[in-house]
Design a protein around this motif. Structure first.
Motif, PDB file in Angstrom:
ATOM      1  N   LEU A 169       0.892  -1.213  -0.062  1.00 24.69           N
ATOM      2  CA  LEU A 169       0.007   0.159  -0.033  1.00 24.69           C
ATOM      3  C   LEU A 169       0.738   1.193   0.105  1.00 24.69           C
ATOM      4  O   LEU A 169       1.701   1.398   1.039  1.00 24.69           O
ATOM      5  N   GLU A 170       0.864   2.080  -0.904  1.00 23.38           N
ATOM      6  CA  GLU A 170       1.376   3.256  -1.194  1.00 23.38           C
ATOM      7  C   GLU A 170       0.789   4.560  -0.358  1.00 23.38           C
ATOM      8  O   GLU A 170      -0.492   4.616  -0.670  1.00 23.38           O
ATOM      9  N   SER A 171       1.233   4.908   0.838  1.00 30.41           N
ATOM     10  CA  SER A 171       0.586   5.842   1.682  1.00 30.41           C
ATOM     11  C   SER A 171       1.637   6.814   2.039  1.00 30.41           C
ATOM     12  O   SER A 171       2.801   6.786   2.082  1.00 30.41           O
ATOM     13  N   PRO A 172       0.991   7.947   2.496  1.00 29.35           N
ATOM     14  CA  PRO A 172       1.699   9.188   2.895  1.00 29.35           C
ATOM     15  C   PRO A 172       2.841   8.859   3.865  1.00 29.35           C
ATOM     16  O   PRO A 172       2.714   8.154   5.096  1.00 29.35           O
ATOM     17  N   VAL A 173       4.184   9.340   3.795  1.00 28.75           N
ATOM     18  CA  VAL A 173       5.224   9.024   4.859  1.00 28.75           C
ATOM     19  C   VAL A 173       5.025  10.038   6.025  1.00 28.75           C
ATOM     20  O   VAL A 173       5.244   9.402   6.937  1.00 28.75           O
ATOM     21  N   HIS A 174       4.627  11.268   5.784  1.00 32.40           N
ATOM     22  CA  HIS A 174       4.591  12.242   6.961  1.00 32.40           C
ATOM     23  C   HIS A 174       3.075  12.532   7.122  1.00 32.40           C
ATOM     24  O   HIS A 174       2.111  12.231   6.574  1.00 32.40           O
ATOM     25  N   PRO A 175       2.707  12.948   8.605  1.00 36.26           N
ATOM     26  CA  PRO A 175       1.518  13.126   8.750  1.00 36.26           C
ATOM     27  C   PRO A 175       0.889  14.142   7.900  1.00 36.26           C
ATOM     28  O   PRO A 175       1.259  14.999   7.396  1.00 36.26           O
ATOM     29  N   MET A 176      -0.632  13.971   7.930  1.00 36.84           N
ATOM     30  CA  MET A 176      -1.374  14.881   6.970  1.00 36.84           C
ATOM     31  C   MET A 176      -2.133  15.723   7.942  1.00 36.84           C
ATOM     32  O   MET A 176      -2.370  15.581   8.905  1.00 36.84           O
ATOM     33  N   THR A 177      -2.337  16.938   7.102  1.00 36.64           N
ATOM     34  CA  THR A 177      -3.269  18.078   7.712  1.00 36.64           C
ATOM     35  C   THR A 177      -4.602  18.205   7.549  1.00 36.64           C
ATOM     36  O   THR A 177      -5.062  17.528   6.435  1.00 36.64           O
ATOM     37  N   GLU A 178      -5.381  18.096   8.378  1.00 34.94           N
ATOM     38  CA  GLU A 178      -7.040  18.173   7.893  1.00 34.94           C
ATOM     39  C   GLU A 178      -7.399  19.093   7.113  1.00 34.94           C
ATOM     40  O   GLU A 178      -6.856  20.163   6.805  1.00 34.94           O
ATOM     41  N   GLY A 179      -8.085  18.313   5.990  1.00 32.06           N
ATOM     42  CA  GLY A 179      -8.552  19.249   4.728  1.00 32.06           C
ATOM     43  C   GLY A 179      -7.580  18.923   3.680  1.00 32.06           C
ATOM     44  O   GLY A 179      -7.900  19.065   2.478  1.00 32.06           O
ATOM     45  N   ASP A 180      -6.426  18.050   3.782  1.00 33.63           N
ATOM     46  CA  ASP A 180      -5.681  17.602   2.917  1.00 33.63           C
ATOM     47  C   ASP A 180      -6.271  16.635   1.967  1.00 33.63           C
ATOM     48  O   ASP A 180      -7.085  15.709   2.576  1.00 33.63           O
ATOM     49  N   SER A 181      -5.982  16.394   0.793  1.00 30.84           N
ATOM     50  CA  SER A 181      -6.558  15.398  -0.071  1.00 30.84           C
ATOM     51  C   SER A 181      -5.165  14.261   0.014  1.00 30.84           C
ATOM     52  O   SER A 181      -4.098  14.652  -0.216  1.00 30.84           O
ATOM     53  N   VAL A 182      -5.761  13.041   0.163  1.00 32.63           N
ATOM     54  CA  VAL A 182      -4.715  12.138  -0.092  1.00 32.63           C
ATOM     55  C   VAL A 182      -5.180  10.805  -0.844  1.00 32.63           C
ATOM     56  O   VAL A 182      -6.354  10.376  -0.805  1.00 32.63           O
ATOM     57  N   THR A 183      -4.281  10.258  -1.573  1.00 30.68           N
ATOM     58  CA  THR A 183      -4.532   8.950  -2.489  1.00 30.68           C
ATOM     59  C   THR A 183      -3.769   7.762  -1.914  1.00 30.68           C
ATOM     60  O   THR A 183      -2.456   7.966  -1.659  1.00 30.68           O
ATOM     61  N   LEU A 184      -4.503   6.677  -1.698  1.00 29.18           N
ATOM     62  CA  LEU A 184      -3.713   5.356  -1.339  1.00 29.18           C
ATOM     63  C   LEU A 184      -3.747   4.668  -2.483  1.00 29.18           C
ATOM     64  O   LEU A 184      -4.903   4.396  -3.105  1.00 29.18           O
ATOM     65  N   ARG A 185      -2.777   3.960  -2.809  1.00 31.00           N
ATOM     66  CA  ARG A 185      -2.723   2.991  -4.013  1.00 31.00           C
ATOM     67  C   ARG A 185      -2.213   1.831  -3.685  1.00 31.00           C
ATOM     68  O   ARG A 185      -1.311   1.591  -2.698  1.00 31.00           O
ATOM     69  N   CYS A 186      -2.867   0.685  -4.225  1.00 33.67           N
ATOM     70  CA  CYS A 186      -2.667  -0.588  -3.780  1.00 33.67           C
ATOM     71  C   CYS A 186      -1.734  -1.065  -5.020  1.00 33.67           C
ATOM     72  O   CYS A 186      -2.090  -1.005  -6.073  1.00 33.67           O
ATOM     73  N   LYS A 187      -0.479  -1.507  -5.014  1.00 30.60           N
ATOM     74  CA  LYS A 187       0.417  -1.676  -5.876  1.00 30.60           C
ATOM     75  C   LYS A 187       0.765  -3.149  -6.043  1.00 30.60           C
ATOM     76  O   LYS A 187       1.142  -3.611  -5.079  1.00 30.60           O
ATOM     77  N   TYR A 188       0.834  -3.718  -7.187  1.00 30.13           N
ATOM     78  CA  TYR A 188       1.301  -5.076  -7.484  1.00 30.13           C
ATOM     79  C   TYR A 188       2.809  -5.077  -7.829  1.00 30.13           C
ATOM     80  O   TYR A 188       2.922  -4.083  -8.596  1.00 30.13           O
ATOM     81  N   TRP A 189       3.707  -6.041  -7.546  1.00 32.49           N
ATOM     82  CA  TRP A 189       5.085  -5.506  -7.527  1.00 32.49           C
ATOM     83  C   TRP A 189       5.418  -5.946  -9.083  1.00 32.49           C
ATOM     84  O   TRP A 189       6.552  -5.187  -9.217  1.00 32.49           O
ATOM     85  N   THR A 190       4.944  -6.627  -9.969  1.00 32.31           N
ATOM     86  CA  THR A 190       5.490  -6.876 -11.225  1.00 32.31           C
ATOM     87  C   THR A 190       4.614  -5.963 -12.217  1.00 32.31           C
ATOM     88  O   THR A 190       4.951  -6.151 -13.278  1.00 32.31           O
ATOM     89  N   THR A 191       3.803  -4.928 -11.826  1.00 34.64           N
ATOM     90  CA  THR A 191       2.872  -4.058 -12.692  1.00 34.64           C
ATOM     91  C   THR A 191       2.839  -2.945 -12.210  1.00 34.64           C
ATOM     92  O   THR A 191       2.553  -2.622 -11.030  1.00 34.64           O
ATOM     93  N   SER A 192       2.632  -1.882 -13.142  1.00 31.71           N
ATOM     94  CA  SER A 192       2.432  -0.336 -12.477  1.00 31.71           C
ATOM     95  C   SER A 192       0.860  -0.050 -13.174  1.00 31.71           C
ATOM     96  O   SER A 192       0.359   1.065 -12.797  1.00 31.71           O
ATOM     97  N   SER A 193       0.210  -1.059 -13.630  1.00 31.10           N
ATOM     98  CA  SER A 193      -1.152  -0.906 -14.157  1.00 31.10           C
ATOM     99  C   SER A 193      -1.915  -1.014 -13.037  1.00 31.10           C
ATOM    100  O   SER A 193      -1.558  -1.527 -11.845  1.00 31.10           O
ATOM    101  N   ASN A 194      -3.414  -0.458 -13.234  1.00 31.69           N
ATOM    102  CA  ASN A 194      -4.218  -0.511 -12.098  1.00 31.69           C
ATOM    103  C   ASN A 194      -4.724  -2.006 -11.929  1.00 31.69           C
ATOM    104  O   ASN A 194      -4.932  -2.654 -12.571  1.00 31.69           O
TER     105      ASN A 194
END
Length: 1321
Positions: free
Chosen positions: A681-706
């Protein structure tokens, strides 16, 4: 000449004459006649006669054994035998013809031996009164008479009343003991031979008759109306008939050996035995008087104690004037049933209780029916409860640790404590047999002091009960465990530090410390990883085992330590624990590339410490379950400045990472997870601030496609996404939590925590602006994605083009929250290489920090790149077709140059070759793979120091093809892959632990080529070693040099040795582990020596020393050695040790006083002792009394032997004295201090139990030098040659040896100034 001629003529004439005679008549013949005739015996006289016929005027010649007997010329001769036996001849001669006769025949004269008689005896042995016959016989027809001898040749046995000689018999009647002896005989007769030889000798033995004795039962007086039985005991044989006599009158004869007599048959009784065989009789027994007594006997009862304590034993004795009684014992009433009955006269009550007290009686009885004595008078027994000893342990802690002080107290309940003495036992063995004080103090205690302790009180002959056992368990020095809660901080959070020592131990005060970078001089952790500073408000420690930091502040490390007792006993420092904050710090921030908390294995990962302030010396740190360590080591990849690039990640790289500076500042912390699964799961390294937009990505190790993915928060499914991405447009505090994703067919990611910071109300405008900007950026990014998607579809079936993108540094000087909130849709952070198969060479540069954007313009910089070839392997490790963007990565090193604004830059590249292969299927044609692409990424150089380097045995020449610039390396431990990818031929571990032990191998990888696996190298790790220090010599003469020798385990090499002097313990100085001493480096050995020895020249005075060894870069140090000491017996200006009695040898069980007599201003003197167990306090309270600097030992033991000295708090030493406590009977009284040449000295041989003089031999160095009857030896004026080992020897035993020291010069003080005076000069 004339006589010879005459003889020849005479012989010729005789021969001529004989010739004529033969013609006429023969010569007369001589013959020898013997008288007497027959056998001849030794002692005979024999007459021989020479008979020659015809003429009478013969002259006779006699020959014996052909030798002429010149003295014999007559017709007859007489000879004596046996001396003259032999062969005899005779011959005659005359003056006229015939002048000679013929010689006679030889007559043998032979001596015949005298006959030997045979002596026999019957019977032998013989009993007194019997008749014995001796028979002497000679084997001859003649009649002999016999002479008898006894014991001597002059003692002839003659006829008497008891001795009868008849023919060849000697008969002895009524044999007596006087007839015993040696006998032989000799025959005599009138005719020849007149006597025989003496017979053989026989020994006649007269054996005494068996003795008879009379015994009686019961013994003692016979009372009126009673009966007794008498028994006749005969020592030999059983078939006796017994005859009983009263006086000299026969009473009866019976085959039984006992008779019974009544009291009216008193008298003198005796017996005799008779039998049919030999001996027929025994001796008569002695008389046994039987007397009748008219009165009834009485008994006397006594007790060995009348007042006793419970648990004691009491013995009652009941005496009667005669033996053979059975005893009856009564308590409380004499007419009651007996308590017990004994065959002996004593009755012992063991372990009496109070109920055993009272009056006791006894009486005795014997016979059948039983005849009783009178009752005894009563004896009163008083039983009192015994005093109870109670043993308490102070301090009353259930767990005691090595180095603490323990006092045991023995209290006698109800008995006071002023006049009691005390005994102490350990494990039921007597430990202290005599102590006037009720306390036994051990300071410090060690592991061997563990055991079960008891005590008892002694007052005269009275003992208390032994106390209940107290178990003393001494453990090694404890190390507390620190826990931190919470470990991840929100702004303003309070943090609780909790310090826990062994659960069973109590009484601790806790001290709290903050870790700071290691600095010499500060208290530090044992591995020197950090120094520590006391938290300002906890300098005195706290009784609570927890401590609250409010607010906690930022990332930091902490340790704790506990102490208890007086003086304070401290534990070791705990392992450091950390709490972390993900918020960016003003001075420094940690940047991750790829900018996510989860990473696949075998990928590249870059971590950099980006400085924003003036702090220097930043280093990357990592915390895992194994503890804290450097976050970057050379075998991972490259280190440049404060940036670390890990070339090939694996799960062991997971942990919390942060940066810390040499001044103790910390960056934000990032919790990184390296996952060996297929999904992250690609998630933010640092804390987020309320109101920020954040995208979490589920990544497979052999492909960059969705990929289709389900998203979970805190374990609950929150969303299904077909794109593999989940966007939260404006996060709030409620969105904080653990997130993970799961692909139905790919797998599940680990969880990652997303932190959300709450904004204050005043910042709502900035939040709104952020939302608007975020939406705009999202729209732009969406357009870009659509364009890229279209381009991707258009170029999918064409050949790949090569595009060169020059590396562009990216600035990150923006607000941290904006940086986190806008990661979606923009290029990854600096240092991240995006691998795509769109037909391009991609070059990406990692910058050292955000503040150094223009570094490339300043001058040349060194850059490292890695070439990566992407291939795909199936489950069986066979190569299979794969989309290039799903291929694994292999590195091949190349070199090149790039040009920066200021000039050429040296660059090392690794080209990534992307190959596409299509799997062949039935009835389908195989497509042609596209041309390979190359991708370049920059790697940092590793500069982290190491303590161990394991080098590959597969050297460059071992790998086929030669060279090592284009090889990569794999490392295995115990056949398990530990480092799957490394471009350098070195695998570096720093620091190493026991868990790193194992068998290591390596192999080289070049494209599709794999070298043979190397031979295994065994890495064996041991615990931190402790060297052994030895000192030679240990006893000093003025001006002596001393050699210190330091030895580490013989199998280890490469050490440098450091040398230290011990000083009294002071906090802040380097110290020994048990805090017994601190240490100071010897001034000229501060950098250490390669030699394992060090010379002190001159050595000076008494002192203690330790050594330590180190090796490697950075230096790895052993622990300090145990302290060793060198001693001088010379008195010192500041203090002297005085002994009373003033001698080096002492008896056991005696009093001994030792005092430190101060002469200067030094304070804090203490007495110290050195034995085989090491150095320890020279006086402890259980020995006796301690008054200021004087120690009085009330009761000496052999284990008190040792070297004693005084030392001050400032590190000064007194003279040293070697004291021997001997358990023998003899000691040698000799001087304690060195003597000066010219002094007079007296050695005294002293015996344990007397003060009078004893005869003694004195020895020097094992050689006898003098015998003294007074027990003393005096040397009027000693010289250096008198120095040596002395001992004495007497009838009572040997003393130990003592060394007598001589000094050539002494110091004389004149007006307070020292002058050297040498009487020997």
């Amino acid at each position: 000449m004339d006589n010879t001629l005459l003889c020849v003529l005479l012989l010729l004439s005789i021969l001529i004459y004989c010739g004529h005679c033969g013609e006429d008549d023969a010569l007369p013949s001589a013959s020898v006649r013997i008288s007497p005739q027959g056998l001849l015996y030794s002692g005979d006289t024999v007459t021989l006669q020479c008979d020659i016929p015809d003429y009478t005027d013969w002259t006779y010649y006699w020959y014996r054994n052909n030798q002429q007997l010149s003295s014999q010329t007559s017709e007859t001769i007489t000879i004596s035998l046996p001396d003259q036996a032999g062969q005899y001849q005779c011959q005659g001669t005359r003056t006229t013809r015939p002048q000679w006769s013929n010689p006679s025949s030889s007559l043998p004269i032979i001596v015949t031996a005298l006959p030997e008689p045979t002596l026999s005896v019957e019977p032998n042995p013989v009993y007194p009164g019997e008749t014995v016959t001796l028979t002497c016989s000679v084997e001859s027809d003649s009649i002999w008479s016999y002479q008898w001898y006894k014991d001597r040749t002059d003692n002839v046995v003659s006829q008497s009343v008891r001795h009868t000689i008849t023919g060849d018999n000697l008969t002895i009647s009524r044999a007596a003991e006087s007839d015993q002896g040696l006998y032989w005989c000799q025959g005599e007769r009138r005719s020849r031979p007149t006597s025989s030889q003496p017979s053989n000798v026989i020994t006649l033995t007269v054996t005494a008759l068996p003795t008879a004795s009379v015994s009686i039962s019961p013994q003692g007086p016979l009372y009126s109306g009673k009966t007794v039985s008498m028994q006749c005991d005969i020592s030999m044989y059983k078939d006796w008939t017994y005859s009983w006599f009263i006086g000299n009158n026969l009473k009866s004869s019976t085959p039984g050996l006992t008779i019974t007599t009544l009291s009216n048959q008193a008298g003198q009784y005796r017996c005799v035995g008779g039998r049919t065989g030999r001996p027929q009789w025994s001796q008569l027994s002695a008389f046994l008087p039987i007397r009748v007594t008219d009165y009834q006997p009485s008994t006397t009862l006594t007790s060995d104690k009348e007042d006793v304590f419970t648990g004691d034993s009491v013995t009652l004795s009941c005496t009667v004037e005669s033996p053979g009684w059975k005893f009856y014992w009564y308590r409380h009433r004499p007419d009651s049933t007996p308590v017990t009955t004994t065959s002996g006269y004593s009755y012992t009550l063991s372990w009496v209780s109070v109920s055993d007290g009272g009056q006791y009686w006894c009486k005795a009885g014997r016979g059948d029916p039983v005849y009783y004595t009178l009752y005894s008078d009563p004896v009163q027994i008083h039983v009192t409860e015994r005093h109870v000893a109670v043993l308490t342990l102070q301090p009353n802690w259930t767990q005691i640790f090595s180095g603490e002080t323990v006092t045991m107290r023995c209290d006698i309940q109800g008995g006071g404590d002023t006049d009691w003495n005390y005994r102490w036992y350990k494990n039921s063995q007597l430990l202290i047999p005599f102590n006037t004080k009720p306390e036994y103090r051990s300071s410090p205690v060690y592991m061997f002091n563990s055991g079960s302790y008891t005590c008892e009180g002694v007052k005269g002959y009275t003992f208390s009960n032994t106390s209940d056992a107290v178990q003393l368990t001494v453990s090694g020095k404890p190390k507390p465990v620190l826990s931190v809660s919470p470990q991840w901080l929100n702004p303003g959070d309070s943090v609780t530090l909790s310090c826990k020592v062994d659960k069973t131990s109590t009484g601790w005060r806790f001290s709290w410390y903050r870790t700071v970078p290691y600095r010499a001089g500060l208290p530090s952790l044992s591995d020197s990883s950090y120094s520590v500073e006391t938290l300002s408000d906890s300098s005195t420690g706290t009784t609570e085992s927890f401590y609250t930091l409010s607010p906690a502040g930022h990332t930091g490390g902490y340790v704790c330590r506990a102490g208890r007792g007086d003086p304070v006993y401290d534990t070791l420092y705990s392992e450091p624990q950390f709490f972390w904050s993900g918020d960016l710090h003003p001075s420094m921030s940690l940047r991750i590339s790829p900018n996510t908390t989860q990473h696949f294995i075998s990928k590249s990962l870059s971590l950099s410490c980006e400085e924003k302030g003036n702090s220097t010396g930043w280093r990357l740190m990592r915390y895992t379950e194994r503890g804290v360590k450097s976050g970057c080591v050379s075998n991972w990849g490259s280190i440049t400045g404060s940036a670390c690039t890990i070339r090939s990640t694996y799960t062991g790289d997971s942990g919390v990472y942060w940066c810390e500076s040499g001044s103790g500042e910390y960056s934000d912390a990032v919790n990184i997870t390296v996952h060996d699964g297929d999904v992250i799961l690609e998630s933010p390294v640092h804390p987020m601030t309320e109101g920020d937009s954040v995208t979490l990505r589920c990544k497979y190790w052999t492909t960059s496609s969705n990929i289709k993915a389900d998203f979970y928060k805190d374990g609950v499914l929150i969303k299904n996404e077909t794109t593999g991405e989940m966007t939260i447009p404006a996060v709030s505090k409620s969105d904080e939590g653990f997130y993970k994703c799961k692909s139905p067919d790919k797998g599940e990611s680990p969880e990652s925590w997303m932190t959300v910071r709450v904004v204050s109300p005043g910042s709502s405008t900035s939040v709104l602006v952020g939302v608007v900007v975020g939406l705009v950026v999202a729209g732009v990014l969406l357009v870009i994605l659509l364009v890229l998607l279209c381009r991707y579809k258009n170029t999918k079936s064409s050949c790949f083009n090569r595009i060169f993108l020059h590396p562009q540094p990216q600035s990150t000087n923006q607000d941290p929250q904006q940086d986190q909130g806008s990661t979606q849709g923009r290029a990854p952070d600096a240092g991240y290489t995006l691998l795509q198969h769109g037909g391009a060479h991609i070059y990406d540069t990692i910058n050292p920090s955000d503040n150094n954007v223009n570094d490339a313009a300043v001058g040349p910089s060194h850059v490292t790149y890695a070439q990566i070839q992407l291939k795909k392997l199936d489950k069986k490790k066979k190569e299979k077709p794969a989309d290039p963007k799903e291929s694994p990565v292999y590195s091949e090193v190349k070199t090149g140059k790039v040009t920066a604004a200021a000039g050429p830059v040296d660059v090392t590249y690794a080209e990534v070759v992307l190959k596409k292969k299509t799997k062949a299927k039935k009835k389908r044609e195989t497509t042609t793979p596209p041309e390979a692409d190359s991708v370049y990424c920059q790697l940092k150089t590793d500069t982290t120091p190491a303590s161990l380097t394991a080098l590959s045995k597969a050297t460059v020449s071992d790998i086929q093809g030669g060279g090592d610039s284009d090889w990569n390396y794999r490392w295995y431990k115990n056949s398990q892959l530990v480092i799957p990818f490394n471009t350098k031929p070195e695998y570096r571990i720093s620091p190493v632990y026991m868990s790193n032990s194992g068998s290591y191998t390596c192999e080289g990888v070049k494209g599709n080529k794999i070298s043979n696996t190397s031979d295994a190298v065994q890495l064996t790790l041991s615990d931190q070693p402790q060297p052994v220090l030895s000192i030679s010599p240990q006893w000093l003469n003025p001006g002596d040099s001393v050699t210190l020798s330091c030895e580490v385990d013989r199998m280890s090499t490469g050490w440098r040795f450091s040398w230290y002097r011990t000083v009294p313990y002071r906090a802040g100085l380097p110290s020994l582990s048990d805090s017994s001493y601190s240490v100071e480096t010897l001034s000229d050995s501060s950098t250490g020596t390669t030699e394992s020895f060090y010379t002190l020249s001159p050595a000076g005075h008494t002192g203690g020393y330790v050594c330590r060894a180190g090796r490697g870069d950075p230096v790895y140090d052993t622990v300090y050695s145990e302290p060793q000491f060198l001693w001088s017996g010379d008195l010192q200006p500041s203090v002297s040790l005085r002994i009373s009695p003033n001698t080096t040898q002492h008896f056991t069980s005696k009093s001994l006083s030792l005092s430190c007599e101060e002469k200067g201003n030094s304070t804090g003197w203490r007495l110290v002792r050195y034995t085989e167990r090491g150095v320890e306090s020279g006086c402890v309270s259980n020995w006796g009394s301690v008054t200021r600097s004087t120690c009085t030992i009330s009761y000496t033991y052999t284990w008190y032997s040792g070297v004693f000295w005084c030392e001050s708090g400032s590190g000064e030493y007194s003279n040293a004295v070697n004291i021997t406590v001997d358990d023998g009977d003899v000691i040698l009284v000799s001087p304690v201090h060195p003597l000066t040449e010219g002094d007079s000295v007296t050695l005294h041989c002293k015996y344990l139990t007397t003060s009078s003089n004893i005869k003694a031999d004195f020895y020097k160095d094992g050689v006898l030098i003098k015998n003294e009857t007074t027990g003393e030896m005096t040397i009027p004026a000693v010289s250096k040659s008198d120095e040596g080992f002395y001992k004495c020897n007497s009838d009572q035993g040997d003393s130990p040896e003592s060394w007598v020291t001589l000094r050539g010069c002494c110091v004389v003080y004149w007006w307070c100034l020292p002058f050297y005076w040498c009487p020997s000069c």
